[in-house]
Design a protein around this motif. Structure first.
Motif, PDB file in Angstrom:
ATOM      1  N   LEU A 143      -4.930   4.494 -11.205  1.00 30.79           N
ATOM      2  CA  LEU A 143      -5.250   3.179 -11.215  1.00 30.79           C
ATOM      3  C   LEU A 143      -4.163   2.290 -12.208  1.00 30.79           C
ATOM      4  CD1 LEU A 143      -9.217   3.347 -11.843  1.00 30.79           C
ATOM      5  CD2 LEU A 143      -7.816   3.324  -9.695  1.00 30.79           C
ATOM      6  N   ARG A 159       0.814  -1.216   0.228  1.00 28.20           N
ATOM      7  CA  ARG A 159      -0.043   0.079  -0.007  1.00 28.20           C
ATOM      8  C   ARG A 159       0.887   1.293   0.121  1.00 28.20           C
ATOM      9  NH1 ARG A 159      -3.039  -3.294   3.263  1.00 28.20           N
ATOM     10  NH2 ARG A 159      -2.250  -2.325   5.320  1.00 28.20           N
ATOM     11  N   TYR A 178      -5.311   2.102  -1.481  1.00 26.56           N
ATOM     12  CA  TYR A 178      -4.085   1.791  -2.162  1.00 26.56           C
ATOM     13  C   TYR A 178      -3.832   0.335  -2.582  1.00 26.56           C
ATOM     14  CZ  TYR A 178      -3.324   6.795  -1.875  1.00 26.56           C
ATOM     15  OH  TYR A 178      -3.364   7.963  -1.929  1.00 26.56           O
ATOM     16  N   TRP A 205     -11.538   1.308  -8.432  1.00 28.35           N
ATOM     17  CA  TRP A 205     -11.529   2.430  -7.695  1.00 28.35           C
ATOM     18  C   TRP A 205     -11.740   2.182  -6.246  1.00 28.35           C
ATOM     19  CZ3 TRP A 205     -12.412   7.799  -9.879  1.00 28.35           C
ATOM     20  CH2 TRP A 205     -12.591   8.728  -9.063  1.00 28.35           C
ATOM     21  N   VAL A 224       1.413   6.987  -6.464  1.00 28.39           N
ATOM     22  CA  VAL A 224       0.472   8.015  -6.802  1.00 28.39           C
ATOM     23  C   VAL A 224       1.133   9.432  -6.405  1.00 28.39           C
ATOM     24  CG1 VAL A 224      -1.938   8.661  -5.770  1.00 28.39           C
ATOM     25  CG2 VAL A 224      -1.157   6.543  -6.545  1.00 28.39           C
ATOM     26  N   TYR A 284      -8.569   0.966  -4.986  1.00 36.72           N
ATOM     27  CA  TYR A 284      -7.433   2.087  -5.011  1.00 36.72           C
ATOM     28  C   TYR A 284      -7.798   2.949  -3.589  1.00 36.72           C
ATOM     29  CZ  TYR A 284      -6.866   7.225  -5.794  1.00 36.72           C
ATOM     30  OH  TYR A 284      -6.277   8.585  -5.440  1.00 36.72           O
ATOM     31  N   ALA A 299      -8.643   9.399  -9.272  1.00 35.47           N
ATOM     32  CA  ALA A 299      -7.972   8.193  -8.964  1.00 35.47           C
ATOM     33  C   ALA A 299      -6.978   7.969 -10.044  1.00 35.47           C
ATOM     34  CB  ALA A 299      -8.991   7.079  -9.102  1.00 35.47           C
ATOM     35  N   THR A 311      -5.214  -3.240  -5.226  1.00 33.74           N
ATOM     36  CA  THR A 311      -5.437  -3.449  -6.449  1.00 33.74           C
ATOM     37  C   THR A 311      -6.432  -4.793  -6.319  1.00 33.74           C
ATOM     38  OG1 THR A 311      -3.601  -4.735  -6.664  1.00 33.74           O
ATOM     39  CG2 THR A 311      -3.646  -2.663  -7.906  1.00 33.74           C
ATOM     40  N   TYR A 313       2.263   1.357  -3.632  1.00 34.23           N
ATOM     41  CA  TYR A 313       1.201   2.269  -4.480  1.00 34.23           C
ATOM     42  C   TYR A 313       1.094   3.748  -4.069  1.00 34.23           C
ATOM     43  CZ  TYR A 313      -3.398   1.874  -6.952  1.00 34.23           C
ATOM     44  OH  TYR A 313      -4.431   2.420  -7.806  1.00 34.23           O
ATOM     45  N   GLN A 314       0.828   4.168  -3.098  1.00 33.58           N
ATOM     46  CA  GLN A 314       0.594   5.544  -2.453  1.00 33.58           C
ATOM     47  C   GLN A 314       1.726   6.416  -2.976  1.00 33.58           C
ATOM     48  OE1 GLN A 314      -0.170   5.992   1.801  1.00 33.58           O
ATOM     49  NE2 GLN A 314      -0.426   8.067   1.470  1.00 33.58           N
TER      50      GLN A 314
END
Lengths: 380, 380
Positions: free
Chosen positions: A87, A64, A260, A254, A71, A257, A85, A262, A67-68
């Motif tokens: 993705l 997580r 964070y 979403w 982003v 997401y 978002a 999938t 991913y964060q």
């Protein structure tokens, strides 16, 4: 190649310090994707191995955070608002499919001027939608004032950079659609140009790219930037009984997401590497990256203008891509082979244009010095 | 950890020679995927960097050779007949979606005994098909003689190894379906067991797995093995006007595969690494790999049988997975944390079973010595 690498932009290449004995001659890729890897790629890959990123769970805190981080770095680089978002899918091609499934009940509209914008249009037809097509010949851009989108089209599909032909749609043109058609969803394919175009996200509902182009990473990850208008559209389609996908429906992506995560196990390594490379790009700064892209594009186009052998394929200067430069030349296969002999790999023309064109990527991973080296070799 | 690594199976670990200074303590992952990376992974990754695999075109001869090599190695390892296509997607989850889209007109049948077999069933419902469900409680397998599949079901979905519960369907049971239902398409989810189960491909139409389980690779690639029966079904569905997908419809994937290409840019690096790791597995030999898996599974189950703390979660011995061993224990989070402190990472129970179970992967990447080390630490 040693000379070329050592003469290259020192900022870009300072971290490229893979200390392995390397018996193979290294090539420099000016191909429009997969492309030259970002100079810091190997360093980050080594760190990923040390951190055992290939083994971590996609349901772990470590994932997580990964991913964060990606982003947050992308938001900073591309000025993406917090309510969008970001993705991940298997490819940008998959995103074409998911956008049509999730954002179109009956009809989409497509500006088609090459193989990829055409494929996006064909996806809509294959999915069973009505698809309006505005088409101009390969190598040309649009006079958007000439085209009126149907009242019934819900989605407008624009290609910022048509990778097959080297034609770009000016950002001002892209932005004008939302003003003319405020109720339609505006989708921008920026596969082979992101992060170069400076989009105004208030005028774009969704955009997407893949990482093996200007981000200089191995292929295997699509990045989908999407707003709540698209999400609500997908939810309403689902309520009406339309099929919008399973794990990769927009609501499913979403929902994951927001935490964070999938829906399925993603390409975790690629997400990790993307975050790291974008962090490096942020250290350079997007303004500098754009300026360097413009300067390198000018080097390439100026060379083509004065060359007796090559000429610029895109006639209208306003539509020439900064990131994929296409040139017309006789015997392109011969030219490509001769350059490859010298460790410089450029792309062939796309499809039937293989017989008369070459494509030269101008992504952040290649320095001005490398572009100059390429030009000198093409001149020789 | 140094002691653990150096005591490990020398054949497996001989190539694991990353000569980087490594400031982080290395952990051994017994998680059911993403999992421990195959011991030769780093060597192949370094070679991929040297060969610039991240930059090669997916339309190049080099890519086609890479795809072909992976296919040939998989055929050898898993005895996959030449008439089966081996296709690549973004994940095994995506393959659930593509199988339903391409192989079902009206109805599928599902044997559901855990979270993943249930998700496959749900995909069929989400795609708008009628789905017959045979369900037994979590932790149990099937008495297949008790279930009669509807005459109208076209596809039978079996899960060889239910990753969430550690329940396996015996291969003999899997093979019996084709005999009872010769006209139905038999699909086998072998996500967390391939290449362990010895399938008779004459009795299986399609099977699939992902690479981050028993193949010991980073996530981001699904592998779909499929026969012409499935292809013809997909073609007939398309002719009837059904939506079977765009770039990843079975006919589209199959057409590209005939040239060892993919419809979109795939995870080229993962395909390269898969071929190399499977080549290593072939050097060991599938018989040895299976024998070692059985021996390591016996070590784990024998430990659980005699433990005062842990017990075997799957009651019926015939249904116990060889590759994902699930144990019941009080305070699993505490146990997991204590093992992690010692560099041994095991998986939590799935979903609500997080409160009472742990999952221990028994994949080829972890040696008997590492399993023994884990058991000693769990006993301590």
């Amino acid at each position: 190649m040693i000379a070329l690498l050592s003469s290259a932009n020192s900022r870009l290449h300072v971290s490229n310090q893979l200390s392995l004995s390397n018996p193979l001659p290294m090539q420099v890729f000016f191909t429009p994707g997969p492309a030259q890897l970002y100079p810091t790629f190997e360093t980050h890959l080594q760190q990923a191995v040390r951190e055992q990123i290939g083994s971590i769970s996609h349901r772990s805190k470590q994932f997580r955070s990964t991913y964060q981080f990606a982003v947050e770095q992308l938001r900073e680089l591309m000025h993406i608002p917090a309510d969008r978002a970001i993705l991940f899918t298997g490819s940008a091609t998959e995103i074409w499919e998911r956008i049509i499934q999730n954002c179109v009940e009956n009809e989409s509209a497509h500006f088609v001027n090459g193989s990829f914008s055409k494929r996006f249009y064909e996806f809509s037809v294959e999915i069973g939608k009505k698809a309006q097509k505005f088409e101009v010949p390969f190598g040309q851009g649009f006079d958007i004032s000439q085209h009126t989108i149907s009242d019934t089209a819900e989605l407008v599909c624009l290609t910022h950079n048509e990778t097959s032909s080297g034609v770009s749609m000016p950002v001002a043109d892209i932005h004008s659609f939302k003003k003319s058609y405020p109720s339609k969803i505006i989708a921008v394919d920026m596969v082979s140009s992101a992060p170069y175009p400076e989009l105004n996200w208030e005028l774009v509902d969704t955009a997407f790219f893949s990482v093996q182009k200007a981000f200089g990473l191995p292929a295997g990850l699509g990045v989908w930037i999407v707003n709540e208008t698209c999400l609500h559209k997908a939810e309403s389609l689902k309520q009406k009984g339309f099929y919008i996908g399973t794990h990769h429906s927009l609501p499913s992506l979403w929902k994951s997401y927001q935490n964070y995560e999938t829906p399925a196990t993603p390409n975790i390594l690629a997400i990790y590497l993307l975050g790291k490379v974008v962090q490096d790009m942020n250290r350079t700064g997007i303004a500098t990256l754009r300026k360097e892209t413009d300067e390198k594009a000018a080097l390439l186009y100026n060379f083509l203008k004065t060359s007796d052998v090559y000429s610029i394929a895109v006639e209208n200067e306003a539509h020439r891509s900064a990131t994929v430069v296409v040139a017309t030349v006789e015997n392109p296969a011969e030219k490509i082979a001769a350059l490859k002999e010298k460790g410089l790999v450029i792309g062939s023309g796309y499809g039937s244009f293989k017989e008369k064109q070459v494509r030269i990527a101008n992504f952040p991973a290649t320095s001005a010095e490398q572009i100059e080296q390429l030009i000198r070799t093409m001149q020789a």
